[in-house]
Design a protein around this motif. Sequence first.
Motif, short mmCIF file in Angstrom:
data_model
loop_
_atom_site.label_atom_id
_atom_site.label_comp_id
_atom_site.label_asym_id
_atom_site.label_seq_id
_atom_site.Cartn_x
_atom_site.Cartn_y
_atom_site.Cartn_z
N ALA A 119 1.46 -15.07 32.28
CA ALA A 119 0.26 -15.91 32.29
C ALA A 119 -0.82 -15.33 33.19
O ALA A 119 -2.01 -15.28 32.82
N ILE A 120 -0.42 -14.86 34.36
CA ILE A 120 -1.40 -14.28 35.29
C ILE A 120 -2.00 -13.00 34.71
O ILE A 120 -3.21 -12.75 34.84
N ARG A 121 -1.21 -12.20 34.02
CA ARG A 121 -1.73 -10.98 33.38
C ARG A 121 -2.76 -11.33 32.31
O ARG A 121 -3.78 -10.64 32.15
N GLU A 122 -2.50 -12.43 31.58
CA GLU A 122 -3.46 -12.86 30.57
C GLU A 122 -4.77 -13.30 31.21
O GLU A 122 -5.86 -13.01 30.69
N LEU A 123 -4.69 -13.98 32.33
CA LEU A 123 -5.91 -14.39 33.02
C LEU A 123 -6.69 -13.18 33.52
O LEU A 123 -7.93 -13.16 33.47
N ARG A 124 -5.99 -12.17 33.98
CA ARG A 124 -6.68 -10.95 34.42
C ARG A 124 -7.32 -10.23 33.25
O ARG A 124 -8.41 -9.66 33.37
N ARG A 125 -6.66 -10.28 32.09
CA ARG A 125 -7.24 -9.67 30.89
C ARG A 125 -8.55 -10.36 30.51
O ARG A 125 -9.53 -9.70 30.13
N LEU A 126 -8.57 -11.68 30.64
CA LEU A 126 -9.77 -12.44 30.27
C LEU A 126 -10.90 -12.23 31.27
O LEU A 126 -12.07 -12.33 30.92
N ASP A 127 -10.54 -11.96 32.52
CA ASP A 127 -11.52 -11.65 33.56
C ASP A 127 -12.57 -12.75 33.70
O ASP A 127 -13.77 -12.48 33.85
N SER A 128 -12.11 -14.00 33.64
CA SER A 128 -13.02 -15.12 33.83
C SER A 128 -13.22 -15.38 35.31
O SER A 128 -12.30 -15.27 36.11
N ALA A 154 -8.53 -19.91 39.87
CA ALA A 154 -8.08 -20.71 38.74
C ALA A 154 -8.11 -22.20 39.04
O ALA A 154 -7.77 -22.65 40.13
N HIS A 155 -8.52 -22.96 38.02
CA HIS A 155 -8.43 -24.42 38.06
C HIS A 155 -7.40 -24.83 37.01
O HIS A 155 -7.48 -24.39 35.86
N GLY A 201 -11.90 -26.80 23.89
CA GLY A 201 -12.62 -25.55 23.69
C GLY A 201 -12.96 -24.81 24.97
O GLY A 201 -13.67 -23.80 24.91
N GLN A 202 -12.44 -25.27 26.13
CA GLN A 202 -12.83 -24.64 27.40
C GLN A 202 -11.68 -23.97 28.14
O GLN A 202 -11.92 -23.26 29.12
N PHE A 203 -10.46 -24.17 27.69
CA PHE A 203 -9.33 -23.59 28.42
C PHE A 203 -9.17 -22.11 28.10
O PHE A 203 -9.16 -21.70 26.94
N ASP A 204 -9.02 -21.32 29.14
CA ASP A 204 -8.76 -19.90 28.96
C ASP A 204 -7.29 -19.65 28.63
O ASP A 204 -6.96 -18.67 27.97
N LEU A 205 -6.44 -20.55 29.10
CA LEU A 205 -5.00 -20.34 28.93
C LEU A 205 -4.27 -21.68 28.81
O LEU A 205 -4.54 -22.60 29.58
N LEU A 253 -8.72 -24.04 23.24
CA LEU A 253 -8.95 -22.74 23.86
C LEU A 253 -10.38 -22.25 23.71
O LEU A 253 -11.02 -22.45 22.68
N ALA A 254 -10.85 -21.59 24.75
CA ALA A 254 -12.15 -20.92 24.70
C ALA A 254 -12.00 -19.64 23.87
O ALA A 254 -10.87 -19.16 23.65
N PRO A 255 -13.08 -19.07 23.39
CA PRO A 255 -12.99 -17.79 22.66
C PRO A 255 -12.23 -16.74 23.48
O PRO A 255 -12.51 -16.55 24.66
N GLY A 256 -11.27 -16.09 22.85
CA GLY A 256 -10.47 -15.07 23.54
C GLY A 256 -9.33 -15.65 24.33
O GLY A 256 -8.57 -14.90 24.95
N GLY A 257 -9.18 -16.98 24.34
CA GLY A 257 -8.12 -17.62 25.11
C GLY A 257 -6.74 -17.33 24.56
O GLY A 257 -6.57 -16.79 23.46
N ALA A 258 -5.73 -17.72 25.32
CA ALA A 258 -4.35 -17.39 24.94
C ALA A 258 -3.41 -18.55 25.22
O ALA A 258 -3.69 -19.42 26.04
N VAL A 259 -2.29 -18.54 24.51
CA VAL A 259 -1.19 -19.46 24.76
C VAL A 259 0.02 -18.65 25.19
O VAL A 259 0.30 -17.58 24.62
#
Length: 300
Positions: A119-128, A154-155, A201-205, A253-259
């Motif tokens: 999950a943390i790697r996905e957040l780094r990929r998104l670079d939000s 992160a929130h 529509g706002q969650f990155d993950l 999910l926001a655009p580019g988001g992941a599960v």
Amino acid sequence: MTTGEPEPEVRQAAAARRAPTMTWRHLYTLATERLGSDVEARRVVERASGREGPDWLLTLDAPVPKRAVPFFDDMVERRAAGEPLQYVLRRWGFRTLDLLVDRRVLIPRPETEVVVEVAIRELRRLDSRRPLVADLGTGSGAIALSIAVEVPSAHVWATDVSEDALAVARANLAGIGSPAATRVRMACGRWFDALPGALRGQFDLVVSNPPYIADGEVLPAEVADWEPRPALVAGPTGTEAIAELVAGADPWLAPGGAVVVEIAPHQVERATQLARDGGFGEVEIRPDLAGRARVLVGRR
């Protein structure tokens, strides 16, 4: 007329002074014999004494306070009766955290630590700059709180259908302290139903360790007899909760988001198809520490 014999109270006090002092080393030996495990005996003595690591070694020959003996005895007997060590100790380490755990929540496991890593790697990929995360079925809060602590921007929304589980998660939230605790919100409800509609529509993950055991699957007694069944068993196939999560994630999910979802190794094919049916064009399976397929990643 006196007999020259001391009073009973005086004799008892003298006997107490002559009695050998009980030390933590003595209790460690007793626990090892009772449990058949020096590792578990050490964990029990560490918990009873409040000393761990090098401090534990330094305190082995220290006297045991009388008030600590019943606590020690209770833990040894509960463990000897088959209660999981994590519940006996009422705490367990998970990544950087020391979590309260009891029968209201699943025991945190190394496989789920890998889920956090993915999950943390996905957040780094998104670079939000301010990633928004939903941890659905949070249980003890292990995933949500780890992300909040390890990703300072992160929130996190942590949800669970069980109020009992959320009580444990809230206790662990209080334990991590600020500023991480100020970036975590908790809510009761089933999966996405617990999230505020304004955040669609706002969650990155979206991340979860859902139930993924099938109804007829045989579990070790230490799991089946002690851990909360609703957090383990999903339904007839074991993939029911996974299906709900990947089918419902896209609108949140926001655009580019992941599960990111924990699965059983034998569920790879079915879980992958469910994710593709849920609209995830890119699906990946990551292994756990033992090399078994364990984490599904679906990207929008």
